[in-house]
Each structure stands twice: as structure tokens, then as C-alpha cells.
Design an enzyme around this catalytic site. Structure first.
Site, PDB file in Angstrom:
ATOM      1  N   LYS A 198       0.882  -1.175   0.000  1.00 58.32           N
ATOM      2  CA  LYS A 198       0.000   0.000   0.000  1.00 58.32           C
ATOM      3  C   LYS A 198       0.914   1.217   0.000  1.00 58.32           C
ATOM      4  O   LYS A 198       1.655   1.452   0.938  1.00 58.32           O
ATOM      5  CB  LYS A 198      -0.885  -0.018   1.256  1.00 58.32           C
ATOM      6  N   GLU A 272       8.873   0.434  11.660  1.00 59.63           N
ATOM      7  CA  GLU A 272       9.950   1.428  11.640  1.00 59.63           C
ATOM      8  C   GLU A 272       9.281   2.776  11.811  1.00 59.63           C
ATOM      9  O   GLU A 272       8.621   3.272  10.908  1.00 59.63           O
ATOM     10  CB  GLU A 272      10.718   1.380  10.312  1.00 59.63           C
ATOM     11  N   CYS A 307      13.464   9.617   9.113  1.00 61.11           N
ATOM     12  CA  CYS A 307      13.309   9.170  10.499  1.00 61.11           C
ATOM     13  C   CYS A 307      14.651   9.128  11.223  1.00 61.11           C
ATOM     14  O   CYS A 307      14.703   9.251  12.434  1.00 61.11           O
ATOM     15  CB  CYS A 307      12.615   7.817  10.547  1.00 61.11           C
ATOM     16  N   GLU A 409       9.040  14.679  16.769  1.00 67.17           N
ATOM     17  CA  GLU A 409       9.638  14.557  15.445  1.00 67.17           C
ATOM     18  C   GLU A 409       8.983  15.600  14.536  1.00 67.17           C
ATOM     19  O   GLU A 409       7.790  15.523  14.260  1.00 67.17           O
ATOM     20  CB  GLU A 409       9.392  13.151  14.902  1.00 67.17           C
TER      21      GLU A 409
HETATM   22  P1  NAI Z   1       1.462   7.985   8.456  1.00 72.09           P
HETATM   23  O1  NAI Z   1       2.024   7.068   9.475  1.00 72.09           O
HETATM   24  O2  NAI Z   1       0.074   8.487   8.653  1.00 72.09           O
HETATM   25  O3  NAI Z   1       1.481   7.248   7.008  1.00 72.09           O
HETATM   26  C1  NAI Z   1       2.363   6.228   6.639  1.00 72.09           C
HETATM   27  C2  NAI Z   1       1.598   5.160   5.854  1.00 72.09           C
HETATM   28  O4  NAI Z   1       0.609   4.580   6.698  1.00 72.09           O
HETATM   29  C3  NAI Z   1       0.838   5.694   4.641  1.00 72.09           C
HETATM   30  O5  NAI Z   1       0.862   4.734   3.615  1.00 72.09           O
HETATM   31  C4  NAI Z   1      -0.578   5.838   5.178  1.00 72.09           C
HETATM   32  O6  NAI Z   1      -1.572   5.797   4.195  1.00 72.09           O
HETATM   33  C5  NAI Z   1      -0.668   4.639   6.088  1.00 72.09           C
HETATM   34  N1  NAI Z   1      -1.693   4.748   7.138  1.00 72.09           N
HETATM   35  C6  NAI Z   1      -2.146   5.878   7.765  1.00 72.09           C
HETATM   36  N2  NAI Z   1      -3.104   5.564   8.666  1.00 72.09           N
HETATM   37  C7  NAI Z   1      -3.268   4.215   8.612  1.00 72.09           C
HETATM   38  C8  NAI Z   1      -4.114   3.291   9.284  1.00 72.09           C
HETATM   39  N3  NAI Z   1      -4.998   3.697  10.211  1.00 72.09           N
HETATM   40  N4  NAI Z   1      -4.001   1.982   8.981  1.00 72.09           N
HETATM   41  C9  NAI Z   1      -3.109   1.549   8.066  1.00 72.09           C
HETATM   42  N5  NAI Z   1      -2.309   2.379   7.376  1.00 72.09           N
HETATM   43  C10 NAI Z   1      -2.369   3.688   7.645  1.00 72.09           C
HETATM   44  O7  NAI Z   1       2.479   9.182   8.274  1.00 72.09           O
HETATM   45  P2  NAI Z   1       2.204  10.642   7.629  1.00 72.09           P
HETATM   46  O8  NAI Z   1       0.839  11.122   8.011  1.00 72.09           O
HETATM   47  O9  NAI Z   1       2.547  10.578   6.203  1.00 72.09           O
HETATM   48  O10 NAI Z   1       3.313  11.511   8.372  1.00 72.09           O
HETATM   49  C11 NAI Z   1       3.072  11.999   9.686  1.00 72.09           C
HETATM   50  C12 NAI Z   1       4.348  11.928  10.512  1.00 72.09           C
HETATM   51  O11 NAI Z   1       4.776  10.584  10.630  1.00 72.09           O
HETATM   52  C13 NAI Z   1       5.539  12.652   9.933  1.00 72.09           C
HETATM   53  O12 NAI Z   1       5.543  14.003  10.236  1.00 72.09           O
HETATM   54  C14 NAI Z   1       6.675  11.925  10.597  1.00 72.09           C
HETATM   55  O13 NAI Z   1       6.875  12.442  11.883  1.00 72.09           O
HETATM   56  C15 NAI Z   1       6.183  10.505  10.714  1.00 72.09           C
HETATM   57  N6  NAI Z   1       6.691   9.679   9.598  1.00 72.09           N
HETATM   58  C16 NAI Z   1       7.740   8.849   9.839  1.00 72.09           C
HETATM   59  C17 NAI Z   1       8.292   8.120   8.807  1.00 72.09           C
HETATM   60  C18 NAI Z   1       9.452   7.218   9.022  1.00 72.09           C
HETATM   61  O14 NAI Z   1      10.268   7.063   8.131  1.00 72.09           O
HETATM   62  N7  NAI Z   1       9.541   6.540  10.145  1.00 72.09           N
HETATM   63  C19 NAI Z   1       7.790   8.225   7.433  1.00 72.09           C
HETATM   64  C20 NAI Z   1       6.646   9.090   7.293  1.00 72.09           C
HETATM   65  C21 NAI Z   1       6.143   9.780   8.352  1.00 72.09           C
END
Ligand code: NAI
Ligand code: MG
Length: 511
Positions: A198, A272, A307, A409
Site C-alpha cells: 500500500k 519502523e 526518520c 519529530e
Molecule cells: P502515516 O504514518 O500516517 O502514514 C504512513 C503510511 O501509513 C501511509 O501509507 C498511510 O496511508 C498509512 N496509514 C495511515 N493511517 C493508517 C491506518 N490507520 N491503517 C493503516 N495504514 C495507515 O504518516 P504521515 O501522516 O505521512 O506523516 C506523519 C508523521 O509521521 C511525519 O511528520 C513523521 O513524523 C512521521 N513519519 C515517519 C516516517 C518514518 O520514516 N519513520 C515516514 C513518514 C512519516
């Protein structure tokens, strides 16, 4: 669209985006299910925007239960035959996948640049290279899927096998979509699992293109990809009863949700999540290494959207003023510009949501007593960059340790500097967040370095450098930064296979 065209910043370079633009339109509305790039079952679409100029470059299906069921069924049907192939054959196919993607390196980098706003030269091309390296690593690991024998009882043969789990669900974010795709796909496939990915709603296209390319090589259904929003597409995918493993990269809040979905079916999960990593500078450090290390560690060429970014600079009092002065000058000399330009080093923030998150934290810092913005803290002045989500590399000092800018973060080009002189106090602050992902230590004193290596709470620790995660380097966090490790042989065996213990009472031959 016309409006966006008119306002698009004037570049002195020829527009190199035509190929990527056409590709984005061709891929719009599509998923890959059961071996074919095709229209999704979902009919509702969402726009994919180029964050550098807000042009709508394409659209992606807002997948829900129907597409999830379809994709999981495709992966489930493909599983028995894929699992039965000799691992070396799966490895050969994975190597051919890497070769086919390598042939398309430049077009993939351009598509990635277009949808993420990450600069072509400093970020998109290197990410494609890192993706290939990751796939090549796992392609070579088929021969490692071996069991053990155990001396048990006389007349008995006792051994273990390594077996695939079934259908893997991979849910990925937008900040390094191709690298993360490879980090999930490589171990899944070599171990004999099939996959439903996804993509992130902000950056679905380059991953879709890669997975389209793979369909000429892999059996139908081995890799499927859908797009959509988290609660609508990610949740039903994670909850699907035929999904037997979930691997996720993203925010902590969603990571914890994923763990809850998995609990009901007792499904293994790798997470992660985020970080707020310390970059610790001791008074004897070689400042000629430290200053570029701060820039690299902050991942400014990915607008800090990483991250593992070293966002908290703990700088010893003796060298503080010099490190700050030189860091400001290095940050100000980074060239922010249109991501597709060869000279650009810093591109655009991924989305309005993330841009507002960053400006929100900087505004909060401005209001915090004793806190100063030393550089950045605004959009670049260049009139050509007013339309996209561009933001200057930003350095903040004096923020209290327990304030949100020091604890949360931010996921943008914002570093906080902390002046220290008491070693133990500094270390307790460095460890004093909910996270434990990465850390770097700068010193010529081996004893000090090793003391900090041992005591810093992080899963990925470096001395006198601060590189990004790569294939073969075990990666994963402590505390709220995640569960499990990635990018190695051991992580593939541990997280993408199950093991079976077999005891055969063979009897004794009759006389
Ligand atoms: P997010 O965690 O909401 O999204 C990441 C993935 O999870 C996307 O594919 C999204 O569609 C999916 N997702 C969201 N809600 C879900 C649910 N309830 N069930 C299953 N899948 C779901 O991250 P977002 O909103 O893009 O970014 C928000 C913050 O998250 C950023 O500001 C950052 O702090 C952190 N982040 C950390 C990352 C890392 O590399 N560890 C990468 C992206 C974001
Ligand atoms: Mg989110």
C-alpha cells in the site's frame, strides 16, 4: 492546471519533466493486481501533486475493501507456487528485477523527483541506487534459507526448516518510497512470501511504476500494489485474515494502530517509526568533519524528512560558537531550487500538511521564551520558489529540553542546538525523548566514543559520520522508534520466515 502552468517558476534549464509527466498521467488511476497494471475497482480518485509547483501531475485510486480483497486474493493465489520455487530461482528472478529497474534508473528518478519534490541530483538518483543495492542484497540471500540439524535421540533425525509466512502486507510512507519498497519487497520475496504493497497517498507513482516493470519477470500475483488513504486502504489490508505478516514504516501513532489490528489475528509485525536523534559533538572533535556531518545527518537534501535525521545537536561549550557559525554558513549555502534542476540540492516539502506541521513548530519555537531562530525559519526569498512548499534549512537554539521542538519529530529541515558542558546531563538529555532510533558521536577520544556508544539509547549509532541507512546495515529503533530490524540477512530470517522443527523417528534397520 493552466493556472499552475502560468505560475510555474521560470527555470533557466530546459524542462526535463516531459517524460516523467507523461509517465505520471499514464499510471494514473491504476493498481497492479494479479500480474497486470489495470484500473482499480475503486472509482474515486485523489490528486497527486508536485509539491514544488502544486501542479496536479496525476491521480491515484482511493482503494478500499474491494481492491484490498482483490489484491490479497491475487497474492494468496500466487503464494503456493512461489513458495515452492527453489530459493535460488527466486533469487535469480529478483536479480532480474533489479537489472530491469536499473535500466530505467533515470526515468524512475525523475518520476520520484516529480511526485516527492526531492532533488534529482542529491536525493532521487541516490535513492534509486540505494533501492537497487537493497534488491541485489536480498537476491543473493536465497542460499541462506537453511535449517539446522540437532542431535536428538538414537534412531531419530531432528532438523528445522525456514518457511515463508504467506501474504505480506507492506504499508509505506512517502519520504523514501523506492528505498522502503525495496526494503520490504526484497526480504518478503526471497523468503518465498507474496506481497501486497500500500503506497503513501502523497507518492504512489514511482513505486507503482517499479512494480509494473516487475510484472514482466515475476509470476502473476507475487507482487501487487494498491493506493489509498490509511484508514480506508491500509487498515483493511492490515486486518485481512489472509495477511500473515505486516511490515510498516511511518508515524508512531499509526504504528501502534497497526499493532492493534495485528493483535486480533496474532500476526507478526515489523514497525519502523520516528526519531529525534541526537548528534553529539565533543570538544575535541574534528570540526572539518563535524560541520558537513551535521548537514548530512540532518538529511537537508531530503528537506529533513527522514526518520534517522540527527535533529538535536548537542554541541560542547568550547566549540559551540564555532560549530554554530560554520553550520549556519553551510546551511545557508545549500542551494534550494526546482527539484528537477541539476544544481538543486534541497527540494520541496512533500505536502501542505507537512509544510504546516513544520511552520507550526517553528512558530511555537518563536513564542517560547529564550528560544532563538539562528537561521532559516522561513520560505526561501527567491520569488520563483513562492508557489511550492519550499522551506529554508533552519537552526533553533535555546529551546527547553521538554518543549515540543526538542521532543517531537518535526520531520522537516529544522535542527535544534543545545549547548552543553556537563557530560552526564547532556547524555540524559540525549536519551530523554520517547525515541531511540539513530545517534552520532563526534570525537577523537576513543574511550569517550565507546562510553557514549554503549550508553546512548539508539538502534543505529555512528562515530564521526552520520550516513543514511543502507542495505546490509541492520536498522531499527528502540523505545517508541519501532519493533524489529530491517535490511539484513538476519532480519529477513527473523521477520519474514517461520521455522518448523521436524523429528523423524526413523527406526533401526532390521537385521
Ligand atoms: P502515516 O504514518 O500516517 O502514514 C504512513 C503510511 O501509513 C501511509 O501509507 C498511510 O496511508 C498509512 N496509514 C495511515 N493511517 C493508517 C491506518 N490507520 N491503517 C493503516 N495504514 C495507515 O504518516 P504521515 O501522516 O505521512 O506523516 C506523519 C508523521 O509521521 C511525519 O511528520 C513523521 O513524523 C512521521 N513519519 C515517519 C516516517 C518514518 O520514516 N519513520 C515516514 C513518514 C512519516
Ligand atoms: Mg498520517
Amino acid at each position: 492546471m493552466d493556472h499552475a502552468e502560468k505560475l510555474r517558476p521560470v527555470s533557466t534549464h530546459p524542462p526535463a519533466v516531459t517524460g516523467a509527466d507523461a509517465e505520471a498521467r499514464r499510471l494514473s488511476g491504476k493498481v497492479v493486481v494479479a500480474g497486470t497494471l489495470r484500473a482499480a475497482r475503486a472509482t474515486e480518485m485523489f490528486a497527486v501533486e508536485n509539491p514544488a509547483d502544486l501542479a496536479e501531475i496525476g491521480f491515484a485510486p482511493r482503494c478500499g475493501d474491494d481492491d484490498v480483497a482483490w489484491a490479497v486474493a491475487g497474492a494468496h493465489d500466487a503464494f503456493p507456487r512461489w513458495a515452492k520455487l527453489p530459493a535460488r530461482t527466486r533469487g535469480d528472478l529478483l536479480r532480474r528485477v533489479a537489472d530491469a529497474l536499473e535500466q530505467q534508473s533515470e526515468s524512475l528518478a525523475r518520476l520520484l523527483c516529480l511526485e516527492t519534490g526531492n532533488a534529482l541530483t542529491t536525493q532521487a538518483r541516490p535513492e534509486v541506487a540505494a533501492m537497487l543495492e537493497m534488491l541485489q542484497l536480498f537476491a543473493g540471500l536465497g542460499s541462506e534459507l537453511k535449517g539446522r540439524t540437532l542431535p536428538w535421540e538414537e534412531g531419530q533425525l531432528c532438523y528445522t526448516t525456514r518457511d515463508p509466512l504467506g501474504v505480506v502486507a507492506a504499508i509505506i510512507p512517502w519520504n523514501a518510497p523506492l528505498f522502503l519498497m525495496a526494503a520490504k519487497l526484497g526480504p518478503s520475496l526471497i523468503a518465498g512470501n507474496t506481497l501486497v504493497m500500500k503506497t503513501a497517498e502523497q507518492a504512489p507513482l514511482a513505486v507503482l511504476r517499479c512494480i509494473e516493470i516487475m510484472q514482466d519477470i515475476l509470476p502473476a500475483g507475487v507482487v501487487n500494489v494498491i493506493s489509498g488513504f490509511g484508514p480506508e486502504a491500509g487498515k483493511p489490508l492490515a486486518e485481512h485474515p489472509l495477511v500473515r505478516k505486516i511490515t510498516f514504516t511511518g508515524s508512531g501513532a499509526v504504528g501502534r494502530e497497526i499493532l492493534r489490528y495485528a493483535a486480533d489475528k496474532l500476526c507478526p509485525v515489523t514497525l519502523e517509526l520516528g526519531g529525534k536523534s541526537p548528534n553529539i559533538i565533543l570538544p575535541d572533535a574534528d570540526l572539518d568533519l563535524v560541520v558537513p556531518g551535521i548537514i548530512t545527518g540532518m538529511r537537508f537534501t531530503r528537506q529533513g524528512q527522514s526518520c534517522s535525521a540527527g535533529t538535536r545537536l548537542f554541541i560542547h561549550d568550547n566549540v559551540y560558537d564555532e560549530v554554530i557559525a560554520r553550520s549556519i554558513s553551510a546551511m545557508q549555502s545549500l542551494k534550494i531550487g526546482p527539484p528537477m534542476d541539476e544544481e538543486t540540492q534541497v527540494g520541496a516539502i512533500i505536502s501542505r500538511e507537512q509544510f504546516e506541521r513544520i511552520t507550526g513548530y517553528v512558530a511555537l519555537a518563536r513564542q517560547t521564551r529564550g528560544t532563538k531562530i539562528l537561521c532559516g525559519g522561513a520560505r526561501p526569498a527567491d520569488p520563483a520558489l513562492q508557489r511550492g512548499y519550499f522551506y529554508q534549512p533552519t537552526l533553533i537554539e535555546g529551546a527547553p529540553h521538554d518543549s515540543p521542538v526538542c521532543q517531537d519529530e518535526i520531520f522537516g529541515p529544522v535542527a535544534v542546538a543545545v549547548r552543553w558542558s556537563d557530560y552526564e546531563d547532556m547524555l540524559s538529555q540525549a536519551n530523554g525523548t520517547q525515541f531511540g532510533l539513530a545517534a552520532a558521536i563526534w570525537t577523537r577520544d576513543l574511550a569517550r566514543a565507546m562510553d557514549l556508544v554503549q550508553r546512548v539509547q539508539a538502534g543505529f549509532v555512528q562515530v564521526n559520520q552520520f550516513i543514511t541507512p543502507r542495505a546490509t546495515l541492520s536498522y531499527g529503533g528502540l523505545k517508541m522508534s519501532g519493533l524489529g530490524k530491517e535490511n539484513t540477512l538476519e532480519s529477513m530470517l527473523e521477520h519474514f520466515t517461520s521455522s518448523k522443527t521436524v523429528i523423524i523417528n526413523r527406526g533401526t534397520p532390521r537385521a
